[in-house]
Design an enzyme around this catalytic site. Structure first.
Site, short mmCIF file in Angstrom:
data_model
loop_
_atom_site.label_atom_id
_atom_site.label_comp_id
_atom_site.label_asym_id
_atom_site.label_seq_id
_atom_site.Cartn_x
_atom_site.Cartn_y
_atom_site.Cartn_z
CE1 TYR A 145 -3.17 -2.84 0.10
CE2 TYR A 145 -3.76 -2.27 2.34
CZ TYR A 145 -3.95 -3.06 1.23
OH TYR A 145 -4.90 -4.04 1.24
CE LYS A 183 1.07 -17.64 -2.18
NZ LYS A 183 0.30 -18.88 -2.06
CG ASP A 231 -2.26 -19.87 0.02
OD1 ASP A 231 -1.49 -19.80 1.00
OD2 ASP A 231 -1.94 -20.43 -1.05
CG ASP A 283 -7.06 -4.13 4.22
OD1 ASP A 283 -8.05 -4.03 4.99
OD2 ASP A 283 -6.96 -3.50 3.16
CG ASP A 293 -12.44 -6.11 6.58
OD1 ASP A 293 -12.17 -5.57 7.68
OD2 ASP A 293 -12.83 -5.47 5.59
#
Ligand code: NAD
Length: 360
Positions: free
Chosen positions: A144, A193, A225, A249, A253
């Protein structure tokens, strides 16, 4: 030990003032019971600061927050300020507050209250095993904050977003992960990852170096994942999850969704000092503002997180969580968590605050 603490209080907009009032009632009750003194400094931020000062976070308001021992925030924003220029939006105040306080870690618990388990979209046999973990998300680095560009090459548009992490950025968020685990059940799951990304291989290496400083915490690794699947398959396995900005992020959620109600979830944001920012994850809910309908529990639990993480008051924080649990046991619910189960009674924001404070 009796302690004196200065708390900057941002009531904000919409339901903010109503829910913060109840959190302060709970903090005052804790102070009385345990012999602490909490001094409150009012800070204007968001729409109310735009109306009063023409700025969503005037510099002297930010200074008050930086000079405090911690900051409690309700919520900011609302329709009234939706049309002001971008740099004047209420949310800009929040971004400036986070940057000014230097907080680079966002911590969100995902906890299912057994009394509200039917609100979870997960199967009952999964929920029954218990959901009580926290996601520590890196907040100021990663993709980001890397370079973003879109170029035209050989007749087509090509977009690039760059993901950068330095060892030091990973180490400081890693420490928050380990410290958080130390205050809970001492299990830390580092999510990355590393089968594909260099930044993740560095992440994993740094986490394992840090582990030698925290021999009391059990460190495990998980690919992102797999983590997304495990959160819905077997959330009971997690205690603390630490991860980079974008993975955090998305996973945070997902984690808040499995617990059911937005009005119940607190959060903290931390940096290098003990001065943290504590706020519920929801917004200012203008649709129910001023109607005594808002659920103050997310804010009350944010105050409990403040006691635990900024002030090292574990017993006091646990007392608040137990008080919330007892009031839910008795069947009291605000409108957002009301169910038609027998023995459930709907109460307002104020009564919820008073009942929780009374249990202390
Ligand atoms: P919201 O979280 O305010 O509301 C979403 C829905 O959840 C609404 O129906 C609301 O009534 C309900 N809700 C939220 N909190 C509740 C509570 N404590 N008790 C009962 N019900 C609750 O999100 P939104 O409607 O998208 O945003 C409203 C305003 O809040 C916007 O201006 C947005 O920019 C701002 N916002 C602020 C923050 C913050 O201050 N950190 C975060 C998100 C949104």
């Amino acid at each position: 030990m009796n302690m004196q603490k200065n708390i900057a209080v941002i009531r904000g907009d919409g339901i903010g003032p109503e829910i913060v009032e109840q959190a302060l009632l709970v903090l005052d009750t804790i102070a009385k019971k345990y012999g602490h003194t909490f001094h409150y400094t009012d800070v204007d931020m968001g729409g109310c600061a735009i109306d009063k000062w023409g700025d969503p976070l005037p510099e002297e308001m930010l200074e008050k927050c930086k000079n405090a021992d911690s900051v409690l925030l309700g919520a900011v924003g609302g329709e009234k300020w939706n049309h002001v220029p971008g740099h004047m939006r209420p949310e800009k105040g929040l971004l400036r507050l986070r940057a000014g306080m230097g907080v680079y870690s966002n911590n969100r618990p995902a906890k299912i209250w057994k009394q509200l388990s039917e609100a979870s979209p997960l199967r009952a046999d999964i929920v029954e095993k218990g959901i009580d973990f926290i996601i520590v998300r890196e907040l100021t680095g990663g993709i980001y904050f890397g370079e973003h560009k879109t170029e035209e090459k050989e007749g087509q548009a090509i977009a690039t977003d760059i993901l950068v992490y330095s060892e030091e950025e990973i180490r400081r968020i890693g420490r928050i992960g380990f410290e958080t685990a130390r205050k809970r059940n001492k299990k830390l799951c580092s999510v990355e990852k590393s089968n594909v990304l260099d930044s993740s291989r560095l992440w994993k290496k740094v986490m394992h170096e840090l582990a030698s400083e925290y021999p009391d915490v059990e460190l495990t690794d998980m690919l992102v994942d797999n983590c997304a699947m495990q959160i819905v398959k077997n959330p009971a396995q997690f205690d603390v999850v630490v991860t980079e900005n974008m993975f955090g992020d998305i996973l945070s959620d997902e984690a808040s969704m499995i617990t059911g109600s937005i009005g119940m979830i607190p959060s903290s944001s931390m940096g290098d000092t003990k001065n943290g920012l504590y706020e519920p994850i929801h917004g200012s809910a203008p649709d129910i503002a001023g109607k005594d309908l808002a659920n103050p529990i997310g804010t009350i639990l944010s105050a409990a997180m403040m006691l635990l993480y900024s002030f090292d008051m574990k017993e006091e924080a646990t007392a608040i969580e137990n008080a919330v649990s007892e009031v839910l046991d008795e069947g009291y619910r605000t409108a957002d968590i009301m169910s038609n189960k027998k023995n459930c009674m709907q109460i307002g924001t104020k009564e919820m605050g008073i009942r929780i404070a009374d249990k202390l």
